[in-house]
Design an enzyme around this catalytic site. Sequence first.
Site, short mmCIF file in Angstrom:
data_model
loop_
_atom_site.label_atom_id
_atom_site.label_comp_id
_atom_site.label_asym_id
_atom_site.label_seq_id
_atom_site.Cartn_x
_atom_site.Cartn_y
_atom_site.Cartn_z
N GLN A 78 -1.19 -0.97 21.21
CA GLN A 78 -1.49 -0.12 20.01
C GLN A 78 -0.55 -0.33 18.97
O GLN A 78 0.51 0.16 18.95
CB GLN A 78 -1.75 1.06 20.36
CG GLN A 78 -2.34 1.84 19.09
CD GLN A 78 -2.79 3.21 19.37
OE1 GLN A 78 -2.78 3.78 20.61
NE2 GLN A 78 -3.40 3.93 18.51
N PHE A 79 -0.87 -1.57 18.20
CA PHE A 79 0.05 -1.88 17.13
C PHE A 79 0.20 -0.64 16.15
O PHE A 79 1.36 -0.50 14.95
CB PHE A 79 -0.10 -3.04 16.27
CG PHE A 79 -1.27 -3.15 15.35
CD1 PHE A 79 -1.29 -3.03 14.28
CD2 PHE A 79 -2.73 -3.37 15.90
CE1 PHE A 79 -2.29 -2.77 13.22
CE2 PHE A 79 -3.61 -3.31 15.20
CZ PHE A 79 -3.68 -3.01 13.88
N THR A 80 -0.75 0.17 15.91
CA THR A 80 -0.77 1.05 14.73
C THR A 80 0.18 2.29 14.93
O THR A 80 0.53 2.99 14.19
CB THR A 80 -2.27 1.81 14.80
OG1 THR A 80 -2.69 2.45 15.88
CG2 THR A 80 -3.11 1.02 14.41
#
Length: 150
Positions: A78-80
Amino acid sequence: MRVVLQRVSSASVTVSEKIVGEIQKGLLVLVGIEDADTQEDIDWLVTKITQLRIFGDANGIMNLSVEEVSGDVLVVSQFTLHAATKKGNRPSYIKASKPEVAIPIYEKFVTTLEHKLGKKVPTGIFGADMKVALLNDGPVTIVIDSKNKE
């Protein structure tokens, strides 16, 4: 590396209407990777995740680790998690690694976790549009950043 741990009764991740990973009792681990992450970050986080005492003992006290309760772990990229929100209303993801850097680190993280737990660790599909379902137990949700070891 930044992770969000959620103690779950069950969790699954679906891609294109197909479940690609699922667990029962254990931890859902959302993982964000930045360019500065190394094997040292991986090792520290894997130890912390597997030994964190957030499962109830016989008296209902959070005193047991995921290893001690024979729980499972589901890992989802989850890059966010590296969103910068200080300026404006559109988050910036400049600190999040690009796939060519992040994928090998993500794969090492999963492999190290599997080695530590002694079993397969189900995952989502890196970079895919994923639907994550979970039954948060507690709820217990903890954020850990390997660059800010509090």
